[in-house]
Design a protein around this motif. Structure first.
Motif, mmCIF file in Angstrom:
data_model
loop_
_atom_site.group_PDB
_atom_site.id
_atom_site.type_symbol
_atom_site.label_atom_id
_atom_site.label_comp_id
_atom_site.label_asym_id
_atom_site.label_seq_id
_atom_site.Cartn_x
_atom_site.Cartn_y
_atom_site.Cartn_z
ATOM 1 N N TYR A 114 0.825 -1.304 0.003
ATOM 2 C CA TYR A 114 0.232 -0.005 -0.042
ATOM 3 C C TYR A 114 0.859 1.241 -0.097
ATOM 4 O O TYR A 114 0.288 2.320 -0.505
ATOM 5 N N LEU A 115 2.038 1.255 0.530
ATOM 6 C CA LEU A 115 3.065 2.500 0.446
ATOM 7 C C LEU A 115 3.223 2.452 -0.921
ATOM 8 O O LEU A 115 3.321 3.669 -1.374
ATOM 9 N N VAL A 116 3.695 1.710 -1.775
ATOM 10 C CA VAL A 116 3.933 1.609 -3.287
ATOM 11 C C VAL A 116 2.792 2.267 -3.910
ATOM 12 O O VAL A 116 2.823 3.264 -4.775
ATOM 13 N N ILE A 117 1.466 1.837 -3.766
ATOM 14 C CA ILE A 117 0.042 2.303 -4.264
ATOM 15 C C ILE A 117 -0.011 3.543 -4.040
ATOM 16 O O ILE A 117 -0.383 4.502 -5.062
ATOM 17 N N SER A 118 0.272 4.039 -2.773
ATOM 18 C CA SER A 118 -0.082 5.468 -2.484
ATOM 19 C C SER A 118 0.954 6.647 -3.423
ATOM 20 O O SER A 118 0.452 7.804 -3.555
ATOM 21 N N LEU A 119 2.120 5.996 -3.954
ATOM 22 C CA LEU A 119 2.886 6.845 -4.692
ATOM 23 C C LEU A 119 1.975 7.109 -6.072
ATOM 24 O O LEU A 119 2.482 8.040 -6.742
ATOM 25 N N ALA A 120 1.225 6.098 -6.481
ATOM 26 C CA ALA A 120 0.502 6.273 -7.852
ATOM 27 C C ALA A 120 -0.470 7.019 -7.648
ATOM 28 O O ALA A 120 -1.178 7.543 -8.541
ATOM 29 N N THR A 121 -1.152 7.386 -6.365
ATOM 30 C CA THR A 121 -2.511 7.896 -6.437
ATOM 31 C C THR A 121 -2.329 9.499 -6.359
ATOM 32 O O THR A 121 -3.213 10.149 -6.869
ATOM 33 N N GLY A 122 -1.144 9.885 -6.259
ATOM 34 C CA GLY A 122 -0.784 11.209 -6.247
ATOM 35 C C GLY A 122 -1.344 12.164 -5.133
ATOM 36 O O GLY A 122 -0.831 13.283 -4.925
ATOM 37 N N ASN A 123 -1.961 11.501 -3.978
ATOM 38 C CA ASN A 123 -2.284 12.096 -2.755
ATOM 39 C C ASN A 123 -1.465 11.756 -1.525
ATOM 40 O O ASN A 123 -1.799 11.762 -0.508
ATOM 41 N N GLY A 124 -0.399 10.692 -1.862
ATOM 42 C CA GLY A 124 0.473 10.198 -0.890
ATOM 43 C C GLY A 124 1.540 11.250 -0.336
ATOM 44 O O GLY A 124 2.633 10.914 -0.608
#
Length: 774
Positions: free
Chosen positions: A244-254
């Protein structure tokens, strides 16, 4: 007996890799071996074709991870690189174009290199930890305790073991290959990027394989299985937030994770993931060759050092002295025996307490998933707003509870494993025992929504009467939904499970997991909408679906332990639910195409839309039943025609009375009802509403749905359930009279045992209502 000749290292590696790959393919594509032709006449063989679903799922997941990796590169370039032309004022399409041109024109900036190195490092840790968290860590299957019995030297065996784990790490391939493909594509490799990504991924997976072998071998030698299960549960908790840490990099709001990327140390570019990135970002041939050599050298050194340490670990043998389970005291069992509930439910709690991995997966992992999403998205500081958004509060509460059921109640059959046959010997039906388990898991899952609502109310401002009413409605929806989805989870788990499979990964078919998730997300619509009719429709449809799935699972239970048999095709409530849902979708599409403007719908438009939907569903169902040679297909006439017509007319009278009273009540409050269109021929409207619609709809709702439900429910309950489902697929204003019609038509069908009586009831009712409207 002569000893087997020794096998060469290359041959041993090839044999072990082939064996492991074959097992993985079997897990993904083969359910059970079908019975030979002519060997089984009474029951149908289990169907094959799982490879299609597995292939589609693999392709979709690979595409999703590739897109995610591309978005990570775009976000990191825009957020970390100081000299980028990508900014907040740039549109989404222009942003993609600007970043693509910048990455292709020049090597990655130091800041971007650090950020991508962090991404690859996290994904590499996921590729290492997720396999460690598998059940193999605590089970003797496929470990060195039996591999050493092969006629292979220890050194060759260790190299073969590492090679096998390198190429048979599906999690590692899924997360690392898309990331390296996206990176290589943006550095200018273009169509050679997939091949370069294969080399980079194998280099990282080889190092992960040797570290994994070092860790699990050492742990097996040092710990008993009970402690290994505890450690395995802890590793599963640690590995999930990394993804989920990696996924947050793709969402743009992490914002939090982007801050970590900015502070990622520069020296990590000389770690294995960093060296791989430097090679992928080499823009000249000499630099590419030099960095490829460095990557190969680093990989070789890690493998050599790891094999040397493994040989040292195994100098005293591969069987641990403490590998046997220790005796357990009876204290906990005595405590559990004093808990309320049935003996089977207490046994379920005892098994849950012993299996640390299942305990953590069922009760802890859902909290970790939700917490990781909130934490890494940077929304933890806005958690106080949760109590102000009642829809969000209810969706989180239901989502957490439904996720608990997915990881627990869905596994009800699988937790029995090879001992499932014992349940067939108990003095009670397996259906009743599964119902007890569903009630237990539903009660446990309700604890999580209760905690979420309590937390939300603690942060909520002062509530007025209107807000209290809406919050109470959403709490009630969640309280209804969790027990219903416990029933759905257990029922789908029966279909999705193969308890005789030796591999844990083969015991669940992922198709049904996605189906459960889809149904849970559909129920979330009822939590967000404020329209009472939509809420009622969703709740009724979900409850009806739960009853239908439970009946289908009950039909499947006698064949669970038979490796080659399946329940014979027979009309069930699931068929009726599928037909009703298809009917609802088709009539909505047809009405959208027919209705022109924003005004109230014309009666002719409603009738034509319903007739089109009925014809489509009727044709599809008849074709499927003919192809599958299904038993129990409803018949139109049973007995004399005169008797059926008389029964239908008599049963239509109460429905007509209810419909006319409803029309009077509605008009009294000034609500306009649909009227016949003056431009539409009244005889044609009567033909559609009194011939086509009754014939098709009665086949669906009385023949399939009521006919299926009455196999599991008493006649009165089956009538009420089928009438409720019949009502919610009609416009909200007509739900009450349509429910009365559904009761009367079901009674006519029950009395006559043929569809003709129900069709007559429906036709006479429609004729009377149209005449009154005209």
């Amino acid at each position: 007996m002569n000893a087997l000749p020794p096998v060469g290292g290359a041959q041993a590696a090839w044999l072990l890799v082939r064996l492991r790959l074959r097992r993985l393919v079997n897990l993904a594509t083969v359910s059970r071996r079908p019975a030979k032709a002519g060997k089984r006449a009474a029951t149908a063989g289990k169907r094959r074709g799982r490879w299609i679903v597995s292939l589609v799922v693999a392709v979709l997941m690979t595409l999703a991870f590739t897109h995610m990796s591309h978005q990570i590169l775009v976000n990191l370039q825009c957020e970390l690189t100081p000299a980028t032309a990508c900014g907040a004022q740039v549109g989404i399409d222009d942003r993609e174009r600007v970043v693509g041109a910048e990455l292709l024109e020049a090597p990655f900036s130091p800041e971007l290199t650090a950020g991508v190195t962090m991404e690859l490092t996290l994904l590499w840790l996921v590729a290492l930890l997720v396999p460690l968290a598998s059940r193999e860590l605590a089970q003797p299957d496929w470990d060195l305790e039996w591999l050493v019995t092969l006629p292979v030297g220890r050194s060759a065996l260790l190299w073969a073991r590492v090679l096998e784990r390198t190429v048979t790490n599906p999690t590692g391939l899924l997360v690392l290959w898309p990331a390296t493909v996206a990176t290589a594509w943006h550095t200018g490799m273009r169509w050679s990027a997939p091949l370069a990504a294969v080399a980079a991924t194998l280099a990282l997976l080889a190092q992960a394989a040797v570290l994994r072998t070092l860790v699990d071998t050492g742990l097996r030698l040092a710990m008993p299985p009970s402690r290994l299960r505890n450690l395995q549960a802890a590793i599963s908790i640690v590995s999930m937030p990394l993804m989920y840490l990696v996924i947050s990099l793709a969402t743009g709001n992490g914002a939090l994770t982007l801050g970590w990327a900015r502070a990622w140390p520069a020296w990590t570019q000389w770690t294995p993931p960093g060296v791989v990135l430097l090679w992928l970002d080499a823009r000249t041939l000499p630099a590419a060759l030099a960095l490829f050599g460095a990557m190969a050298l680093v990989t070789a050194l890690v493998l050599w050092a790891g094999i040397a340490l493994l040989a040292r670990q195994l100098a005293g043998g591969v069987v641990a002295a403490s590998s046997r389970e220790t005796a357990r005291t009876a204290g906990r069992a005595d405590t559990l025996d004093r808990l309320p509930g049935t003996p089977l439910q207490r046994r379920e709690l005892r098994l849950l307490g012993r299996d640390r991995s299942f305990l953590v997966q069922s009760l802890v992992v859902p909290v970790v998933i939700i917490g990781s999403q909130v934490f890494f998205s940077g929304r933890m500081q806005a958690f106080a707003e949760l109590g102000q958004d009642q829809a969000l509060l209810a969706s989180i509460a239901f989502g957490l509870g439904s996720y608990v059921l997915l990881l627990s109640a869905f596994q009800t059959i699988n937790t029995e494993g090879q001992s499932l046959w014992m349940l067939y010997t108990f003095p009670g039906t397996l259906e009743r025992m599964l119902a007890e388990k569903a009630r237990l898991w539903g009660l446990l899952a309700l604890v999580y929504p209760a905690a979420v609502f309590a937390l939300g109310l603690a942060f909520a401002p002062a509530l007025d009467g209107h807000m209290i009413m809406h919050l109470a409605a959403r709490i009630g929806l969640v309280a209804i939904g969790i027990p219903v989805f416990a029933l759905i989870a257990v029922a789908l788990g029966v279909w999705a499970s193969d308890p005789l499979a030796t591999e844990p990964g083969a015991r669940i078919r992922p198709t049904y997991v996605y189906l459960y998730s889809l149904l849970a997300s559909a129920y979330g619509y009822a939590l967000y909408t404020d329209e009472w009719a939509h809420r009622l429709s969703v709740v009724v449809l979900v409850i009806g679906l739960a009853l239908a799935l439970w009946q289908k699972a009950r039909d499947h239970l006698p064949y669970l332990l038979d490796p080659g048999a399946a329940a014979p095709p027979r009309v069930s409530a699931v068929d009726g639910m599928a037909a009703a849902l298809l009917f609802f979708v088709v009539q909505a599409i047809a009405f959208a195409l027919l209705h022109d403007g924003d005004g109230p719908p014309a009666l002719s438009e409603l009738a034509i839309a319903l007739a089109i939907a009925g014809a489509v569903v009727y044709g599809v169902a008849r074709l499927v039943y003919w192809r599958m040679r299904t038993a129990g297909v409803p018949v139109l006439r049973h007995g004399s025609i005169g008797g059926a017509v008389a029964t239908g007319i008599v049963c239509a009278l109460p429905a007509i009375a209810a419909g006319l009273l409803w029309m009077v009540a509605v008009r009294r409050y000034g609500i306009e009802l649909p009227r016949p269109d003056r431009d539409f021929a009244l005889p044609l409207l009567f033909a559609i509403a009194c011939v086509a619609a009754p014939l098709f709809e009665e086949f669906i709702f009385r023949g399939l749905l009521f006919g299926g439900l009455r196999r599991s429910l008493p006649p009165a309950a089956a009538m009420a359930a089928s009438a409720a489902l019949f009502a919610v697929v009609h416009p909200p204003l007509s739900m009450v009279p349509v429910f009365a019609l559904g009761l009367c038509a079901a009674y006519a069908y029950q009395r006559n045992q043929g569809l003709l009586a129900a069709v007559v009831t429906h036709a006479v009712y429609n004729a009377a209502i149209i005449a009154a409207q005209s």
